[in-house]
Design an enzyme around this catalytic site. Structure first.
Site, mmCIF file in Angstrom:
data_model
loop_
_atom_site.group_PDB
_atom_site.id
_atom_site.type_symbol
_atom_site.label_atom_id
_atom_site.label_comp_id
_atom_site.label_asym_id
_atom_site.label_seq_id
_atom_site.Cartn_x
_atom_site.Cartn_y
_atom_site.Cartn_z
ATOM 1 N N LYS A 113 0.829 -1.341 0.028
ATOM 2 C CA LYS A 113 -0.096 -0.046 0.277
ATOM 3 C C LYS A 113 0.905 1.433 -0.010
ATOM 4 O O LYS A 113 0.493 2.325 -0.612
ATOM 5 C CB LYS A 113 -0.876 -0.045 1.542
ATOM 6 C CG LYS A 113 -1.886 -0.910 1.195
ATOM 7 C CD LYS A 113 -3.495 -0.438 0.644
ATOM 8 C CE LYS A 113 -4.225 -1.383 0.115
ATOM 9 N NZ LYS A 113 -5.014 -2.191 1.275
ATOM 10 N N LYS A 195 -3.198 -11.653 -8.788
ATOM 11 C CA LYS A 195 -4.221 -12.343 -8.492
ATOM 12 C C LYS A 195 -5.275 -11.139 -9.067
ATOM 13 O O LYS A 195 -5.210 -10.077 -8.907
ATOM 14 C CB LYS A 195 -4.389 -12.427 -6.949
ATOM 15 C CG LYS A 195 -4.357 -11.341 -6.068
ATOM 16 C CD LYS A 195 -4.273 -11.655 -4.548
ATOM 17 C CE LYS A 195 -3.925 -10.576 -3.761
ATOM 18 N NZ LYS A 195 -5.246 -9.542 -3.518
ATOM 19 N N LYS A 198 -10.012 -6.030 -6.216
ATOM 20 C CA LYS A 198 -10.724 -5.145 -6.427
ATOM 21 C C LYS A 198 -10.191 -3.777 -7.077
ATOM 22 O O LYS A 198 -11.188 -2.886 -7.490
ATOM 23 C CB LYS A 198 -11.527 -4.867 -5.045
ATOM 24 C CG LYS A 198 -12.513 -5.830 -4.441
ATOM 25 C CD LYS A 198 -13.168 -5.407 -3.331
ATOM 26 C CE LYS A 198 -13.523 -6.502 -2.413
ATOM 27 N NZ LYS A 198 -12.935 -6.322 -1.045
HETATM 28 P P1 TYM Z 1 -10.988 -8.376 0.992
HETATM 29 O O1 TYM Z 1 -11.972 -7.377 0.973
HETATM 30 O O2 TYM Z 1 -9.770 -7.723 0.147
HETATM 31 O O3 TYM Z 1 -11.271 -9.819 0.254
HETATM 32 C C1 TYM Z 1 -12.365 -10.669 0.887
HETATM 33 C C2 TYM Z 1 -12.166 -12.102 0.765
HETATM 34 O O4 TYM Z 1 -11.610 -12.496 -0.560
HETATM 35 C C3 TYM Z 1 -10.595 -13.102 -0.421
HETATM 36 N N1 TYM Z 1 -9.748 -12.642 -1.820
HETATM 37 C C4 TYM Z 1 -9.523 -13.664 -2.464
HETATM 38 N N2 TYM Z 1 -9.329 -15.135 -2.420
HETATM 39 C C5 TYM Z 1 -8.459 -15.890 -3.487
HETATM 40 N N3 TYM Z 1 -8.172 -15.402 -4.780
HETATM 41 C C6 TYM Z 1 -8.010 -13.788 -4.837
HETATM 42 N N4 TYM Z 1 -7.637 -13.412 -5.807
HETATM 43 C C7 TYM Z 1 -8.826 -12.981 -3.854
HETATM 44 N N5 TYM Z 1 -9.061 -11.903 -3.507
HETATM 45 C C8 TYM Z 1 -9.492 -11.644 -2.424
HETATM 46 C C9 TYM Z 1 -9.804 -12.649 0.624
HETATM 47 O O5 TYM Z 1 -8.639 -13.415 0.860
HETATM 48 C C10 TYM Z 1 -10.739 -12.247 1.495
HETATM 49 O O6 TYM Z 1 -11.139 -13.501 2.375
HETATM 50 N N6 TYM Z 1 -8.692 -7.480 5.152
HETATM 51 C C11 TYM Z 1 -9.875 -8.305 4.546
HETATM 52 C C12 TYM Z 1 -11.099 -7.872 5.187
HETATM 53 C C13 TYM Z 1 -11.218 -8.414 6.711
HETATM 54 C C14 TYM Z 1 -11.341 -9.542 7.308
HETATM 55 C C15 TYM Z 1 -11.397 -9.034 8.526
HETATM 56 C C16 TYM Z 1 -11.155 -10.830 6.697
HETATM 57 C C17 TYM Z 1 -11.480 -7.281 7.549
HETATM 58 N N7 TYM Z 1 -11.552 -7.974 8.649
HETATM 59 C C18 TYM Z 1 -11.394 -10.321 9.620
HETATM 60 C C19 TYM Z 1 -11.233 -11.780 7.778
HETATM 61 C C20 TYM Z 1 -11.114 -11.493 9.208
HETATM 62 C C21 TYM Z 1 -9.973 -7.634 3.247
HETATM 63 O O7 TYM Z 1 -9.469 -6.795 2.709
HETATM 64 O O8 TYM Z 1 -10.676 -8.830 2.364
#
Ligand code: TYM
Length: 333
Positions: A113, A195, A198
Site C-alpha cells: 500500500k 491475483k 478489487k
Molecule cells: P478483501 O475484501 O480484500 O477480500 C475478501 C475476501 O476475498 C479473498 N480474496 C481472494 N481469495 C482468492 N483469490 C483472490 N484473488 C482473492 N482476492 C480476495 C480475501 O482473502 C478475503 O477472504 N482485510 C480483509 C477484510 C477483513 C477480514 C477481517 C477478513 C477485515 N477484517 C477479519 C477476515 C477476518 C480484506 O480486505 O479482504
C-alpha cells in the site's frame, strides 16, 4: 454441543469478484449450517483508502446483496456492518497497545500500500491487521475463512491473541485461516499478473456484477501463446491460470478434454477460452441477477444489516466486558 465460531469480512471497496467468491464466500455458504457464523462488511477498513462518502452506502449494500445472492442465508448467520459494532473499535484500541510499530511496518500488504499510495500512509493503514484481529477476537472465533492473501494477517491475529492472553490471562482462542480444500485459494488474474483484485488489474478480474459480454471479452483476452510444441510439456504459469479458472467453473468432462488436447499438442486456445467464457457466464449471470434484484430492495438490506448487528452485538458485548475486566478496567461494583 455448541457450534464452533467463525468470523470473516469483506472490505466495501469496489465490486466483488471471482477471487472473493472462491477464496471466501463459497466457504461462508458451506459453513453456515454447521458453524456459528459472523460475516461482516469491513466498512471501517475501507476508510483507509478514503472512499467518497457518497459511495459508501451503495458499496456496503452491494457486498450484502452479493453475499446473499451467492447463497448466504441471513437467518442462519449474522451478516452485519463492522461500523454497527462499537465493541470492535474498543477492542482495536486495547489491542493497539500490544502491537508494535516495527512489526506492523514489516507487513507485506502494508508495504504494498505504501508503494502504491505513497501520499496516504495513514495510521489506519499501519494498524490494519490490528483492526482485523479485533474483528475476529470480538467473537472469539477459531476459524477464519479467507483467501491466501489474508494468511499473514491471520497469523498476526494469532500473535496478538497470544500476547493478550499472556499479559492478561487466557481469554482468546487462536484463530486459524480456513478453507475446505487443503490449501488457501488464490484466484489468478486473467493477464498472468498476480491475483484478481478489487483495485488493481480491473480488466483482468471477473466481477460478479459483470454483464455477459464483458465476461466474454475479458476471458478472450486472457494471456495464452501459440500452444505447446512438445507432448506432455509443463504448462507456463499463465496457461496454468486459465486451467485453474476452468477448474473452478467447468465440468470435469470439459477440463479432461482440454487437458488431453494440451498434452497431445492439439489444443486450440481460442476454443478453450470460448468454452471458459461460456462457463463463466453461466456461473456469474444468476448471481449477478439475484444481487441486482436484492440491491433494488433497500429496506430488505437494511433489515438484514439491523438483525445481523443485533446478533453480533450480543456476542461482542460479552467479549468486551471480559476484556475490560481482564485489563483491569473495572471501577464500579
Ligand atoms: P478483501 O475484501 O480484500 O477480500 C475478501 C475476501 O476475498 C479473498 N480474496 C481472494 N481469495 C482468492 N483469490 C483472490 N484473488 C482473492 N482476492 C480476495 C480475501 O482473502 C478475503 O477472504 N482485510 C480483509 C477484510 C477483513 C477480514 C477481517 C477478513 C477485515 N477484517 C477479519 C477476515 C477476518 C480484506 O480486505 O479482504
Amino acid at each position: 454441543m455448541s457450534k464452533e465460531i467463525v468470523v470473516s469480512g469483506i472490505r466495501s471497496t469496489g465490486y466483488l469478484h471471482l477471487g472473493n467468491y472462491f477464496g471466501a464466500m463459497r466457504n461462508y455458504v458451506k459453513m453456515q449450517d454447521d458453524y456459528n457464523c459472523y460475516f461482516f462488511v469491513a466498512d471501517y477498513h475501507s476508510l483507509t483508502t478514503h472512499p467518497d462518502p457518497k459511495d459508501l452506502r451503495a458499496n456496503v449494500y452491494r457486498v450484502v446483496a452479493e453475499n446473499v445472492a451467492c447463497g448466504l442465508d441471513p437467518n442462519k448467520v449474522a451478516l452485519y456492518a463492522q461500523s454497527d459494532i462499537p465493541e470492535i473499535p474498543e477492542l482495536y484500541l486495547m489491542l493497539n497497545m500490544l502491537a508494535y510499530k516495527g512489526e506492523l511496518e514489516k507487513v507485506p500488504t502494508f508495504k504494498d500500500k505504501v508503494r502504491l499510495n505513497p501520499d496516504n500512509v495513514n495510521a489506519g493503514l499501519l494498524t490494519y491487521p490490528v483492526l482485523m484481529t479485533a474483528d475476529i477476537l470480538i467473537h472469539k472465533a477459531a476459524h477464519v475463512p479467507v483467501g491466501k492473501d489474508q494468511e499473514q494477517h491471520i497469523e498476526m491475529a494469532r500473535n496478538f491473541a497470544q500476547r493478550f492472553n499472556h499479559r492478561y490471562g487466557d481469554l482468546f482462542p487462536e484463530p486459524f485461516p480456513f478453507n475446505f480444500g487443503d490449501t488457501l485459494v488464490k484466484v489468478p488474474s486473467l493477464d498472468g499478473n498476480g491475483k484478481m483484485s478489487k483495485s488493481e488489474n480491473l480488466n483482468a478480474t471477473l466481477f460478479l456484477a459483470d454483464d455477459d459480454d464483458t465476461i466474454r471479452k475479458k476471458v478472450m483476452k486472457a494471456k495464452t501463446d501459440s500452444g505447446p510444441t512438445e507432448m506432455n510439456s509443463e504448462m507456463p504459469e499463465y496457461i496454468q491460470n486459465v486451467f485453474q479458472l476452468l477448474n473452478l467453473v467447468s465440468s470435469k468432462e470439459t477440463i479432461d478434454t482440454f487437458t488431453n488436447t494440451y498434452n497431445d499438442c492439439t489444443i486450440r486456445y481460442g476454443d478453450l477460452k470460448k468454452q471458459l467464457a461460456e462457463d463463466m457466464v453461466a456461473f456469474i449471470a444468476p448471481i449477478r441477477e439475484r444481487a441486482q434484484a436484492l440491491q433494488a430492495d433497500e429496506s430488505q438490506i437494511q433489515k438484514i444489516l439491523k438483525e445481523g448487528a443485533e446478533k453480533a452485538r450480543e456476542s461482542a458485548a460479552k467479549t468486551i466486558a471480559e476484556a475490560r475486566k481482564a485489563i483491569g478496567i473495572s471501577y464500579y461494583g
